[in-house]
Design an enzyme around this catalytic site. Structure first.
Site, PDB file in Angstrom:
ATOM      1  N   ASN A   9       0.852  -1.182   0.000  1.00 41.64           N
ATOM      2  CA  ASN A   9       0.000   0.000   0.000  1.00 41.64           C
ATOM      3  C   ASN A   9       0.889   1.235   0.000  1.00 41.64           C
ATOM      4  OD1 ASN A   9      -1.964   1.951   0.348  1.00 41.64           O
ATOM      5  ND2 ASN A   9      -2.350   1.459   2.494  1.00 41.64           N
ATOM      6  N   LYS A  11      -0.035   4.320  -0.269  1.00 43.37           N
ATOM      7  CA  LYS A  11      -0.681   5.462   0.362  1.00 43.37           C
ATOM      8  C   LYS A  11      -0.481   6.713  -0.510  1.00 43.37           C
ATOM      9  CE  LYS A  11      -0.186   3.194   4.818  1.00 43.37           C
ATOM     10  NZ  LYS A  11      -0.011   3.331   6.266  1.00 43.37           N
ATOM     11  N   HIS A  94      -9.552   0.838   5.222  1.00 44.91           N
ATOM     12  CA  HIS A  94      -8.266   1.063   5.880  1.00 44.91           C
ATOM     13  C   HIS A  94      -8.454   2.062   7.021  1.00 44.91           C
ATOM     14  CE1 HIS A  94      -4.100   2.311   6.533  1.00 44.91           C
ATOM     15  NE2 HIS A  94      -3.742   1.203   5.910  1.00 44.91           N
ATOM     16  N   GLU A  96      -6.811   4.512   8.052  1.00 47.08           N
ATOM     17  CA  GLU A  96      -6.611   5.925   7.722  1.00 47.08           C
ATOM     18  C   GLU A  96      -7.813   6.494   6.979  1.00 47.08           C
ATOM     19  OE1 GLU A  96      -1.830   5.139   7.592  1.00 47.08           O
ATOM     20  OE2 GLU A  96      -2.933   5.330   5.710  1.00 47.08           O
ATOM     21  N   GLU A 166      -4.985  -5.012  10.663  1.00 51.19           N
ATOM     22  CA  GLU A 166      -3.993  -3.946  10.782  1.00 51.19           C
ATOM     23  C   GLU A 166      -4.131  -3.278  12.145  1.00 51.19           C
ATOM     24  OE1 GLU A 166      -4.735  -0.677   8.182  1.00 51.19           O
ATOM     25  OE2 GLU A 166      -6.832  -0.624   8.731  1.00 51.19           O
ATOM     26  N   GLY A 172       2.942   2.484  10.688  1.00 52.92           N
ATOM     27  CA  GLY A 172       3.812   3.635  10.541  1.00 52.92           C
ATOM     28  C   GLY A 172       4.512   4.060  11.815  1.00 52.92           C
ATOM     29  N   SER A 212       3.648  -2.612  10.007  1.00 56.70           N
ATOM     30  CA  SER A 212       5.115  -2.481   9.992  1.00 56.70           C
ATOM     31  C   SER A 212       5.814  -3.813   9.712  1.00 56.70           C
ATOM     32  CB  SER A 212       5.626  -1.881  11.311  1.00 56.70           C
ATOM     33  OG  SER A 212       5.129  -0.571  11.489  1.00 56.70           O
TER      34      SER A 212
END
Length: 252
Positions: A9, A11, A94, A96, A166, A172, A212
């Site tokens: 991904n 992003k 996701h 985010e 996730e 991140g 990660s």
């Protein structure tokens, strides 16, 4: 055995020149692998990415989509548009997108159904914050997210989805769930699939870990019984680091 899946991904990273460079290098240096490989670049470069990866083992995914086929939805992209340019997969829900763009369990549900209707493979994301895990809410939260996402998915279509766990606290941040934590949560999600459908479906649906994943921890995570691959962020942005994860996956 379920086939390993490695999905990168990107992003909101890379402009056109970098997309060209990274995908060209990736295509040229890809090791032989049994894993399914997916890259999700930013929207402006989806068609470019499809063109660069035609006749290669790489599949191209969108990072989200709308559930309607067309209409007055300024700024949105429909599943029909994605299929039209050769996209095969789509990330849905996701964390985010949930945090910054108002994604909800209900919109995830609509998007999953629309993706399947148009022949796209949905990668359904679910996860919890550090505070939610510390409060012991992980199972309840993930169970609800998965149940809502699949509410409109018939048993005949259930094996066409991919689930990605996730942990939001590991995205991140450089933190990674321990193998035991990741395995336990992915096993819980598989039990939820069995409860929603049956044990055969649960044994078929791939469950990815997204938090990660890097070359130095990929093999240990991917060796866990219920972790079938990775949804990979930063380590997928460069060909060398992504291929290192592919090689790690092939040691399993």
């Amino acid at each position: 055995m379920r086939k390993k899946i490695l999905a990168g991904n990107w992003k909101m990273n890379h402009t056109g020149a970098a997309v060209q460079t990274v995908l060209t290098e990736l295509v040229q240096t890809l090791p032989e692998t049994k894993a399914t490989l997916i890259i999700a670049p930013p929207f402006p470069y989806l068609a470019q990415a499809v063109s660069l990866t035609v006749h290669t083992p790489l599949h191209i995914a969108a990072q989200t989509m709308h559930w309607e086929e067309h209409g007055a939805f300024t700024g949105e992209v429909s599943p029909a548009m994605l299929v039209d340019i050769g996209v095969t997969h789509v990330l849905i829900g996701h964390s985010e997108r949930r945090e910054y763009n108002g994604e909800t369990d209900r919109t995830v549900q609509q998007k999953v159904a629309a993706a399947l209707q148009h022949g796209l493979t949905p990668i359904i994301c679910c996860g919890e914050t550090a505070q939610q895990r510390q409060a012991g809410r992980t199972d309840d939260l993930l169970g609800t997210q998965l149940r809502m996402a699949l509410a409109k998915v018939r048993m005949a279509d259930a094996s066409r989805v991919i689930v990605a766990y996730e942990p939001i606290w590991a995205i991140g941040t450089g933190q990674t769930a321990t193998v035991a934590q990741a395995q336990a949560t992915c096993a819980f999600l598989r039990r939820q699939l069995a409860a929603l459908y049956n044990s055969d479906i649960a044994a078929t649906v791939p469950i990815l870990y997204g938090g990660s994943m890097k070359a130095d921890n990929a093999a240990a995570l991917l060796a866990a019984a219920d972790i079938d691959g990775g949804l990979i962020g930063g380590a997928s942005l460069q060909a060398a680091s992504f291929t290192a994860i592919i090689r790690a996956a092939d040691t399993i």
